[in-house]
Structures are given as C-alpha cells and as structure tokens.
Scaffold this motif. Structure first.
Motif, PDB file in Angstrom:
ATOM      1  N   VAL A 125       0.820  -1.213   0.000  1.00  0.00           N
ATOM      2  CA  VAL A 125       0.000   0.000   0.000  1.00  0.00           C
ATOM      3  C   VAL A 125       0.858   1.269   0.000  1.00  0.00           C
ATOM      4  N   MET A 160      -8.759  -0.200   3.529  1.00  0.00           N
ATOM      5  CA  MET A 160      -8.127   0.775   2.646  1.00  0.00           C
ATOM      6  C   MET A 160      -9.073   1.941   2.422  1.00  0.00           C
ATOM      7  N   GLU A 164      -6.346   4.251  -1.991  1.00  0.00           N
ATOM      8  CA  GLU A 164      -5.552   3.021  -1.888  1.00  0.00           C
ATOM      9  C   GLU A 164      -6.210   1.882  -2.653  1.00  0.00           C
TER      10      GLU A 164
END
Length: 237
Positions: A125, A160, A164
């Motif tokens: 990420v 997320m 993301e």
C-alpha cells in the motif's frame, strides 16, 4: 565467457593433467560457463524476489494441513498453473502455512527461471502511494509489474481508503493475464468489500483475480502456537 575467464588457469592445468582434446577442453569450458550463468541468474532473481525467508515445499509438514493432499501439492509444484497465468488464492486463519507454501512455490519458480516478487499488503500500500514520486518505489514496482509470479501476503488484513483501493485495482488490472498471482488472506472474498470500502472496485478486483484461479482453504490450528518456544522448562509458571 566472463565466468570461465576467472577459472581459466585451473582448466588449463586440468586439461594438461588429463590430456583433454581440444573438443573436450571446449566442452568443459562451455558447460562451466552455462552453469555459472544459471547460478548467477538464480542468485539475482532470489535477491529481487525479496522473500522474508526461504523455506522449501519439502520442509512443509502436510500432516499439519488436512485440507491439502500430497497429490494437490505436487500438482502445484509442477507450476503448470504459472505457465497458464492462473492465480492461487490461499485462505485460512493465521499460522496454518499459507505464507510457507507461497514462498516454497516462489522458490520453485525462481529455480526454474521465472521472475518472482514477494510483498506483503502492508508494504504494498505505501509503495503504491509513493510510486509516482519516489525512485526506490518506482524500481520496486517495476520489478513487481514485470514478474512472472507476484505473491501478495496478508491481503485485506486492514481497511483501505478510496485512493488506496483504486491504486490496488490498477495494479491487479495491469497484472491480469500477464502474470500469475498468489494471494494469502485470513478473510474470504465476501469480506473484501467492507475493507475496500467500494463495492464497484471490489467487484472489478475479484472479477480479474478469480477469472482464472484456484481457491484453496487452509484449515487447522496455528503452527506458530503449536510449536512455540518457551523461555521456561516447566509446563507453566
């Protein structure tokens, strides 16, 4: 013949001692050069793969994993799924061997000449978020995108945000039918929508991941807990 040149003196002595013909001498040189090039390529690919540790499939005790048979493991080890750009999704609780088998398959692929990249979701990420402006991230992402096999460990271990999730989708979309992917997760696909926060992106990711895939459920108790090491000899303190 860069590798052979370093050992040429040794080869000349052997040739003289064993009365090699010119043809035998040339065969020995070429065989050595080819072997060393393969070894160096494997060393380079192992470095690029960035495995957290190296454990082969032979080191895995299948008796601890009743949900996977010896025949199934051998079938995975043959890597025919990799040549056909199939994905593998390993689901199950922590500590049952998902990462170990993923790394074992990755090592097998490296030794057969394939390019492999291993990365955890926790590393991926921030890498995706900094790819645009960090040279180091660009280089790592380039190797991931060019790999024949990408292993993403601990998928969906944390939620997320929209950005993301979008970046992750673009990576999966790039790898789709170009590379094989191994995913490990302790959460089933039905829970991914909540973690990605966008049902549309979740559907698009699942559509690409599961189009050509084998989903394997790992059952059993955690090996880490079962074989944990203790500081004390007594049963309890």
């Amino acid at each position: 013949m860069s590798e052979t040149s370093k050992e040429l003196t040794s080869f000349l002595r052997k040739a003289e001692a064993n009365s090699w013909t010119y043809q035998e001498f040339l065969r020995e040189l070429l065989t050595y050069e080819e072997k060393r090039r393969e070894e160096k390529m494997i060393e380079k690919h192992l470095k690029w793969a960035k495995f957290p540790y190296e454990k082969s499939l032979e080191e895995f005790n299948l008796k601890e994993l009743p949900s996977l048979s010896t025949r199934q493991l051998k079938q995975l080890q043959e890597l025919s799924w990799l040549e056909e750009s199939f994905n593998l999704v390993f689901l199950g609780p922590p500590g049952v061997g998902k990462t170990h088998i993923s790394i074992g398959l990755g090592l097998e692929a490296v030794h057969r000449g394939h390019r492999v990249s291993f990365i955890s979701m926790g590393e991926l990420v921030p890498l995706l978020k900094t790819e645009e402006f960090l040279r180091k991230s660009q280089l790592r992402m380039k190797r991931i995108k060019e790999a024949d096999l990408v292993i993403i460990d601990d998928l969906m271990y944390m939620a997320m945000d929209q950005n993301e999730a979008n970046l992750f989708f673009h990576l999966i979309n790039h790898l789709y039918e170009r590379s094989s992917i191994i995913l490990t997760s302790n959460k089933g696909p039905e829970e991914w929508g909540d973690l990605l926060g966008d049902q549309g992106i979740t559907t698009a990711i699942l559509d690409r991941l599961l189009h050509r895939s084998e989903v394997i459920h790992f059952d059993g108790a955690s090996h880490r807990i079962k074989y944990r090491e203790s500081l004390f000899q007594a049963k309890s303190v």
